[in-house]
Scaffold this motif. Structure first.
Motif, mmCIF file in Angstrom:
data_model
loop_
_atom_site.group_PDB
_atom_site.id
_atom_site.type_symbol
_atom_site.label_atom_id
_atom_site.label_comp_id
_atom_site.label_asym_id
_atom_site.label_seq_id
_atom_site.Cartn_x
_atom_site.Cartn_y
_atom_site.Cartn_z
ATOM 1 N N LYS A 327 0.830 -1.210 0.000
ATOM 2 C CA LYS A 327 0.000 0.000 0.000
ATOM 3 C C LYS A 327 0.864 1.259 0.000
ATOM 4 O O LYS A 327 0.568 2.226 -0.703
ATOM 5 C CB LYS A 327 -0.941 -0.007 1.208
ATOM 6 N N ALA A 328 1.939 1.239 0.787
ATOM 7 C CA ALA A 328 2.825 2.402 0.853
ATOM 8 C C ALA A 328 3.475 2.686 -0.499
ATOM 9 O O ALA A 328 3.824 3.817 -0.805
ATOM 10 C CB ALA A 328 3.901 2.186 1.923
ATOM 11 N N MET A 329 3.631 1.628 -1.325
ATOM 12 C CA MET A 329 4.233 1.803 -2.647
ATOM 13 C C MET A 329 3.153 1.914 -3.728
ATOM 14 O O MET A 329 3.467 1.855 -4.925
ATOM 15 C CB MET A 329 5.154 0.625 -2.983
ATOM 16 N N GLY A 330 1.903 2.001 -3.315
ATOM 17 C CA GLY A 330 0.804 2.126 -4.274
ATOM 18 C C GLY A 330 0.550 0.857 -5.068
ATOM 19 O O GLY A 330 0.144 0.898 -6.238
ATOM 20 N N ALA A 331 0.804 -0.312 -4.462
ATOM 21 C CA ALA A 331 0.664 -1.576 -5.184
ATOM 22 C C ALA A 331 -0.463 -2.424 -4.595
ATOM 23 O O ALA A 331 -0.928 -2.186 -3.487
ATOM 24 C CB ALA A 331 1.975 -2.346 -5.134
ATOM 25 N N ASN A 332 -0.868 -3.428 -5.375
ATOM 26 C CA ASN A 332 -1.903 -4.356 -4.947
ATOM 27 C C ASN A 332 -1.254 -5.516 -4.182
ATOM 28 O O ASN A 332 -0.484 -6.289 -4.758
ATOM 29 C CB ASN A 332 -2.642 -4.872 -6.193
ATOM 30 N N PRO A 333 -1.548 -5.647 -2.880
ATOM 31 C CA PRO A 333 -0.851 -6.660 -2.082
ATOM 32 C C PRO A 333 -1.069 -8.099 -2.549
ATOM 33 O O PRO A 333 -0.174 -8.931 -2.400
ATOM 34 C CB PRO A 333 -1.417 -6.456 -0.672
ATOM 35 N N THR A 334 -2.239 -8.390 -3.141
ATOM 36 C CA THR A 334 -2.451 -9.774 -3.592
ATOM 37 C C THR A 334 -1.587 -10.090 -4.808
ATOM 38 O O THR A 334 -1.125 -11.217 -4.978
ATOM 39 C CB THR A 334 -3.946 -10.038 -3.918
ATOM 40 N N VAL A 335 -1.364 -9.079 -5.639
ATOM 41 C CA VAL A 335 -0.450 -9.270 -6.782
ATOM 42 C C VAL A 335 0.972 -9.468 -6.263
ATOM 43 O O VAL A 335 1.710 -10.345 -6.725
ATOM 44 C CB VAL A 335 -0.513 -8.055 -7.742
ATOM 45 N N VAL A 336 1.352 -8.654 -5.265
ATOM 46 C CA VAL A 336 2.696 -8.775 -4.682
ATOM 47 C C VAL A 336 2.915 -10.194 -4.185
ATOM 48 O O VAL A 336 3.922 -10.839 -4.501
ATOM 49 C CB VAL A 336 2.883 -7.768 -3.522
ATOM 50 N N ARG A 337 1.952 -10.719 -3.428
ATOM 51 C CA ARG A 337 2.107 -12.061 -2.858
ATOM 52 C C ARG A 337 2.216 -13.124 -3.950
ATOM 53 O O ARG A 337 3.013 -14.046 -3.859
ATOM 54 C CB ARG A 337 0.928 -12.383 -1.940
ATOM 55 N N SER A 338 1.410 -12.969 -4.997
ATOM 56 C CA SER A 338 1.382 -13.995 -6.048
ATOM 57 C C SER A 338 2.718 -14.094 -6.784
ATOM 58 O O SER A 338 3.039 -15.126 -7.362
ATOM 59 C CB SER A 338 0.261 -13.706 -7.044
ATOM 60 N N LYS A 339 3.506 -13.019 -6.742
ATOM 61 C CA LYS A 339 4.792 -13.023 -7.437
ATOM 62 C C LYS A 339 5.970 -13.249 -6.476
ATOM 63 O O LYS A 339 7.117 -13.263 -6.892
ATOM 64 C CB LYS A 339 4.994 -11.678 -8.155
ATOM 65 N N SER A 340 5.652 -13.403 -5.190
ATOM 66 C CA SER A 340 6.724 -13.497 -4.193
ATOM 67 C C SER A 340 7.252 -14.922 -4.091
ATOM 68 O O SER A 340 6.609 -15.878 -4.530
ATOM 69 C CB SER A 340 6.211 -13.039 -2.826
ATOM 70 N N ILE A 341 8.424 -15.045 -3.476
ATOM 71 C CA ILE A 341 9.006 -16.359 -3.248
ATOM 72 C C ILE A 341 9.630 -16.364 -1.849
ATOM 73 O O ILE A 341 10.164 -15.349 -1.402
ATOM 74 C CB ILE A 341 10.020 -16.721 -4.353
ATOM 75 N N CYS A 342 9.498 -17.498 -1.178
ATOM 76 C CA CYS A 342 9.983 -17.592 0.205
ATOM 77 C C CYS A 342 10.913 -18.782 0.382
ATOM 78 O O CYS A 342 10.595 -19.900 -0.042
ATOM 79 C CB CYS A 342 8.787 -17.721 1.155
#
Ligand code: MN
Ligand code: MN
Length: 468
Positions: A327-342
Motif C-alpha cells: 500500500k505504501a508503494m501504491g501496489a496491490n498486495p495480492t499481486v505482490v504475494r502472487s509473485k513473491s518467493i519464500c
C-alpha cells in the motif's frame, strides 16, 4: 597420451554426483568458513532464547543502519527497516528498487528452540531439596536433559508491570542447575523401561537449592529451603513467588558452543535449530546493501510448538507487513504475494553414519555437502507438507549454481520412519511459492546439536544469492 574413455566422458555429463565442500571450494574459501563460524559461535552463546536473539539481532541491525518500522509507516526504495514483534519475533526489511508488484523475497527462519519451560507455579520443596517444576517445550528427548549443566533464562513481569530479565548459569562463576538420574547400580528396574516410560514430563524437575533459610543461627524448618530460594531471588531480582505467574522462564543447556573434532570442522552447541539459519540470513540481509527486490527476513518464534500465537508464523503479521509495504508503494498486495518467493530457512537432518537404519542415504543431507534444500517435508504419504513445485526448485537450483553455492536436495529420513514440518506451509497458504532450505544437523533437538562450518557458510552464501 591418456584420453578419457567415451563412457567416462558420458558419465561426467549424465550422472549426478553430490558436491563436497572440500573438493568444490578453495583454501581461501575454507578459511572464510572457519572465520565465519567464530562470529556465529559468539552470537549463539548470547542468544539462547527467542527474546535474547531478538535483542542481539536488533542491536546488529541498528549498527548496520536499519531503523525501526511500524505498520502504517511511509516507506521508500532503499529503506532498511526492522519490525520488532513484542520482543519475541523480528522482521528485517530492505525496500527494493524494483516495482514491488514483481514480488518480494522472503526468508523465514525461527529463533525458538526445544527447552524446558518453568511451570507457572514452579517452586516446591521435597525432603530438603528445592526444585522447579518444568513443562517441556517442543520436541524434547527427555533423557537427554538429565545430568547436564542447565541455565535459567527469561523474563518476569512484576505486579507493577516492570520487566525483569533473568540469566543464571552462563557467566563465569555462576552456579548452574541440573536434573538428577539414577546411578547404574540402582537402575535395574529403570533400565527395563522404554525411553518414554523411564523419563517422564513430570520427572523433569530442576534441583535449585539444598539449604534452608537461616534466621540468624536458627534453621527455618517448615519449607525453609523454599523460603531460602525466594529470599535469594528477591535479593537479586526483587521478585516474590507470585511473580512466577507472569513469567517466561526457560531452562536451557548451560555453557558455550565449541568446536568438535580434531580438525575443528564441526560446531557443537545448543539451538543450532534454527539459529544457524537465523544468523546466516541476518548476515545476508545486513550485507545486502540496496536490493533490487524488496526483501523480508523473518525470525519467528513458536515454530517448535506449531507456529501458533502472535509471535508464530501462523500469525498474520508477515502478510500484514507485505500489505502495508504494498500500500505504501501504491501496489496491490495480492499481486505482490502472487509473485513473491519464500525460502523457509530451517535445519535439515544430517545423515548420521552411527544410525544408518533411519536414513535413506541417496536422499539424505550429507555433512559438508552444502546447504540442504527440501522439496517437501511432512510424514507418512507426504502428509502435511508444502510440496514445492518443480519450477520453483528449478529456479532456486539455477540461482545457487550461478553463484557457486554448494547445495544438496534432501528428505528428512526413511519413508514412514517419522517426519516433521517447518513454517513453509504457513507461508505458502498465502499464495507465496515457498521452498525449505537449511543447514544439516546431527543430533537435532538435543541439548548439544552438531553442524558443519562448511554447510553453515553455504547457507549464508545461499541467502546472499537470494537477497538481491
Ligand atoms: Mn527448526
Ligand atoms: Mn526443530
Amino acid at each position: 597420451m591418456c584420453e578419457e574413455k567415451r563412457s567416462e566422458l558420458l558419465a561426467k555429463e549424465l550422472i549426478y554426483k553430490k558436491k563436497n565442500v572440500f573438493e568444490a571450494k578453495s583454501a581461501d574459501e575454507r578459511a572464510a568458513m572457519m572465520a565465519f563460524a567464530e562470529d556465529y559461535k559468539k552470537w549463539l552463546d548470547t542468544s539462547k532464547t527467542e527474546r535474547e536473539a531478538v535483542d542481539t539481532m536488533v542491536e546488529m541491525l541498528s549498527a548496520a543502519g536499519f531503523r525501526e518500522y511500524n505498520l502504517g509507516d511511509e516507506v521508500k526504495a532503499g529503506d532498511r527497516l526492522y519490525l520488532n514483534n513484542r520482543g519475541k519475533s523480528l522482521f528485517a526489511i530492505t525496500v527494493g528498487t524494483k516495482n514491488i508488484e514483481d514480488g518480494v523475497r522472503i526468508t523465514a527462519s525461527h529463533i525458538d528452540s526445544p527447552r524446558l519451560d518453568l511451570k507457572p507455579c514452579p517452586l516446591y520443596e521435597n525432603e530438603g531439596v528445592g526444585y522447579f517444576k518444568t513443562h517441556y517445550y517442543g520436541g524434547v528427548r527427555k533423557y537427554q536433559w538429565a545430568t547436564i549443566p542447565l541455565a535459567l533464562h527469561g523474563v518476569i513481569t512484576k505486579a507493577d508491570g516492570s520487566l525483569v530479565k533473568v540469566n543464571i548459569g552462563e557467566d563465569a562463576g555462576d552456579p548452574v542447575f541440573c536434573i538428577s538420574d539414577l546411578l547404574p547400580h540402582l537402575a535395574k528396574d529403570q533400565a527395563q523401561k522404554t525411553l518414554s516410560q523411564a523419563f517422564t514430563g513430570e520427572g523433569l524437575n530442576i534441583m535449585v537449592c539444598t539449604s534452608p533459610y537461616m534466621d540468624g543461627d536458627e534453621v527455618v524448618k517448615d519449607e525453609g529451603v523454599k523460603l531460602n530460594v525466594m529470599a535469594m531471588l528477591n535479593e537479586k531480582y526483587g521478585i516474590v513467588e507470585a511473580d512466577f505467574l507472569s513469567a517466561e522462564l526457560e531452562i536451557v543447556p548451560a555453557g558455550k558452543s565449541v568446536d568438535v573434532g580434531l580438525d575443528r570442522w564441526l560446531i557443537g552447541g545448543y539451538g543450532h535449530d534454527d539459529r544457524c539459519c537465523a544468523y546466516t540470513s541476518l548476515k545476508a540481509i545486513m550485507g545486502a546493501g540496496e536490493t533490487e527486490y524488496t526483501n523480508i527476513v523473518a525470525f519467528a518464534d513458536k515454530e517448535e510448538t506449531g507456529s501458533c500465537g502472535v509471535s508464530g508464523m501462523k500469525c498474520s503479521l508477515l502478510i500484514d507487513i507485505i500489505e502495508n509495504l504494498a500500500k505504501a508503494m501504491g501496489a496491490n498486495p495480492t499481486v505482490v504475494r502472487s509473485k513473491s518467493i519464500c525460502l523457509s530457512a530451517d535445519v535439515a537432518a544430517a545423515y548420521d553414519p552411527n544410525y544408518p537404519e533411519v536414513y535413506e542415504k541417496r536422499n539424505s543431507a550429507i555433512l559438508h555437502s552444502g546447504v540442504a534444500l527440501a522439496k517437501y517435508t511432512g510424514s507418512g504419504g507426504k502428509g502435511n507438507t508444502n510440496d514445492t513445485s518443480a519450477e520453483v526448485v528449478g529456479f532456486v537450483r539455477g540461482m545457487f549454481d550461478s553463484e557457486n553455492v554448494i547445495w544438496q536436495l534432501a528428505e528428512l529420513g526413511r519413508v514412514d520412519q517419522g517426519g516433521g514440518g517447518t513454517v513453509a506451509m504457513y507461508v505458502s497458504q498465502f499464495n507465496i511459492d515457498t521452498i525449505d532450505i537449511g543447514v544439516p544437523v546431527i543430533s537435532m533437538h538435543a541439548p548439544f546439536e552438531v553442524i558443519s562450518k562448511a554447510d553453515l557458510y553455504e547457507a549464508y552464501e545461499a541467502f546472499v544469492a537470494f537477497c538481491k
